[in-house]
Design a protein around this motif. Structure first.
Motif, PDB file in Angstrom:
ATOM      1  N   GLY A  32       0.858  -1.180   0.000  1.00 21.09           N
ATOM      2  CA  GLY A  32       0.000   0.000   0.000  1.00 21.09           C
ATOM      3  C   GLY A  32       0.891   1.225   0.000  1.00 21.09           C
ATOM      4  N   ALA A  33       0.445   2.278  -0.653  1.00 19.21           N
ATOM      5  CA  ALA A  33       1.258   3.490  -0.727  1.00 19.21           C
ATOM      6  C   ALA A  33       0.372   4.720  -0.592  1.00 19.21           C
ATOM      7  CB  ALA A  33       2.014   3.534  -2.051  1.00 19.21           C
ATOM      8  N   SER A  34       0.989   5.814  -0.157  1.00 17.01           N
ATOM      9  CA  SER A  34       0.290   7.097  -0.098  1.00 17.01           C
ATOM     10  C   SER A  34       1.316   8.199  -0.332  1.00 17.01           C
ATOM     11  CB  SER A  34      -0.414   7.265   1.256  1.00 17.01           C
ATOM     12  OG  SER A  34       0.527   7.320   2.305  1.00 17.01           O
ATOM     13  N   GLY A  35       0.789   9.394  -0.561  1.00 15.57           N
ATOM     14  CA  GLY A  35       1.676  10.536  -0.791  1.00 15.57           C
ATOM     15  C   GLY A  35       2.545  10.374  -2.014  1.00 15.57           C
ATOM     16  N   GLY A  36       1.996   9.732  -3.046  1.00 19.79           N
ATOM     17  CA  GLY A  36       2.776   9.532  -4.265  1.00 19.79           C
ATOM     18  C   GLY A  36       3.965   8.612  -4.055  1.00 19.79           C
ATOM     19  N   GLY A  37       3.842   7.699  -3.103  1.00 17.35           N
ATOM     20  CA  GLY A  37       4.915   6.739  -2.848  1.00 17.35           C
ATOM     21  C   GLY A  37       5.868   7.161  -1.742  1.00 17.35           C
ATOM     22  N   LEU A  38       5.583   8.284  -1.074  1.00 22.94           N
ATOM     23  CA  LEU A  38       6.457   8.724   0.012  1.00 22.94           C
ATOM     24  C   LEU A  38       6.350   7.801   1.229  1.00 22.94           C
ATOM     25  CD1 LEU A  38       5.946  12.609  -0.127  1.00 22.94           C
ATOM     26  CD2 LEU A  38       7.909  11.290  -0.940  1.00 22.94           C
ATOM     27  N   VAL A  39       5.194   7.185   1.393  1.00 19.43           N
ATOM     28  CA  VAL A  39       4.985   6.222   2.478  1.00 19.43           C
ATOM     29  C   VAL A  39       4.482   4.930   1.857  1.00 19.43           C
ATOM     30  CG1 VAL A  39       3.685   5.685   4.571  1.00 19.43           C
ATOM     31  CG2 VAL A  39       4.472   8.016   4.180  1.00 19.43           C
ATOM     32  N   LYS A  40       5.145   3.816   2.195  1.00 23.61           N
ATOM     33  CA  LYS A  40       4.750   2.507   1.675  1.00 23.61           C
ATOM     34  C   LYS A  40       4.628   1.520   2.832  1.00 23.61           C
ATOM     35  CE  LYS A  40       7.341   3.329  -2.559  1.00 23.61           C
ATOM     36  NZ  LYS A  40       8.550   2.967  -3.301  1.00 23.61           N
ATOM     37  N   VAL A  41       3.598   0.690   2.754  1.00 22.35           N
ATOM     38  CA  VAL A  41       3.385  -0.347   3.754  1.00 22.35           C
ATOM     39  C   VAL A  41       3.285  -1.675   3.022  1.00 22.35           C
ATOM     40  CG1 VAL A  41       1.807  -1.247   5.501  1.00 22.35           C
ATOM     41  CG2 VAL A  41       2.213   1.208   5.351  1.00 22.35           C
ATOM     42  N   ARG A  42       4.117  -2.647   3.423  1.00 18.97           N
ATOM     43  CA  ARG A  42       4.048  -3.995   2.864  1.00 18.97           C
ATOM     44  C   ARG A  42       3.311  -4.873   3.861  1.00 18.97           C
ATOM     45  NH1 ARG A  42       9.317  -3.678   3.037  1.00 18.97           N
ATOM     46  NH2 ARG A  42       9.565  -5.793   3.809  1.00 18.97           N
ATOM     47  N   ALA A  43       2.380  -5.674   3.340  1.00 17.43           N
ATOM     48  CA  ALA A  43       1.578  -6.548   4.189  1.00 17.43           C
ATOM     49  C   ALA A  43       1.323  -7.864   3.472  1.00 17.43           C
ATOM     50  CB  ALA A  43       0.243  -5.879   4.529  1.00 17.43           C
TER      51      ALA A  43
END
Length: 107
Positions: A32-43
């Motif tokens: 999952g990503a937000s902020g145009g890829g500035l924050v990414k979460v792998r799950a």
């Protein structure tokens, strides 16, 4: 009509296959990503968080509120993708079963 023993054997087989499918969900990874890829979460598709990546530009105390919002958005994006993968995997598993419409597995 099948005998009760045949139906019970088929139910046990379905239960074993569903358990295997549930275990496999933890091996499927989504991001999952937000902020145009500035924050990414792998799950995992089961919802287990594997890792978080935060761009250095967001590690400024004045950006704390934005970082919190981006983390929440990335987590939600990862959760939605995990749910989609889980649904797809379970749909494949139950596609050949004669289940009534709207019936969901596992119970």
């Amino acid at each position: 009509m099948k005998s009760l023993e045949d139906i019970m054997a088929m139910a046990q087989n379905v239960q074993a296959e569903l358990s295997k499918a549930q275990e496999n969900l933890d091996t499927i990874e989504v991001e999952g990503a937000s902020g145009g890829g500035l924050v990414k979460v792998r799950a995992s598709a089961k919802g287990r968080i594997i890792g978080i990546d935060i761009d250095d530009s967001l590690l400024n105390p004045s950006e704390k509120g934005m970082l919190e919002d981006l983390l929440a958005a990335a987590f939600n994006d990862a959760r939605a993708k995990a749910d989609a993968q889980s649904h797809e995997a379970m749909s494949k598993m139950t596609s050949g079963l004669p289940l009534p419409p709207g019936f969901k597995l596992p119970f």
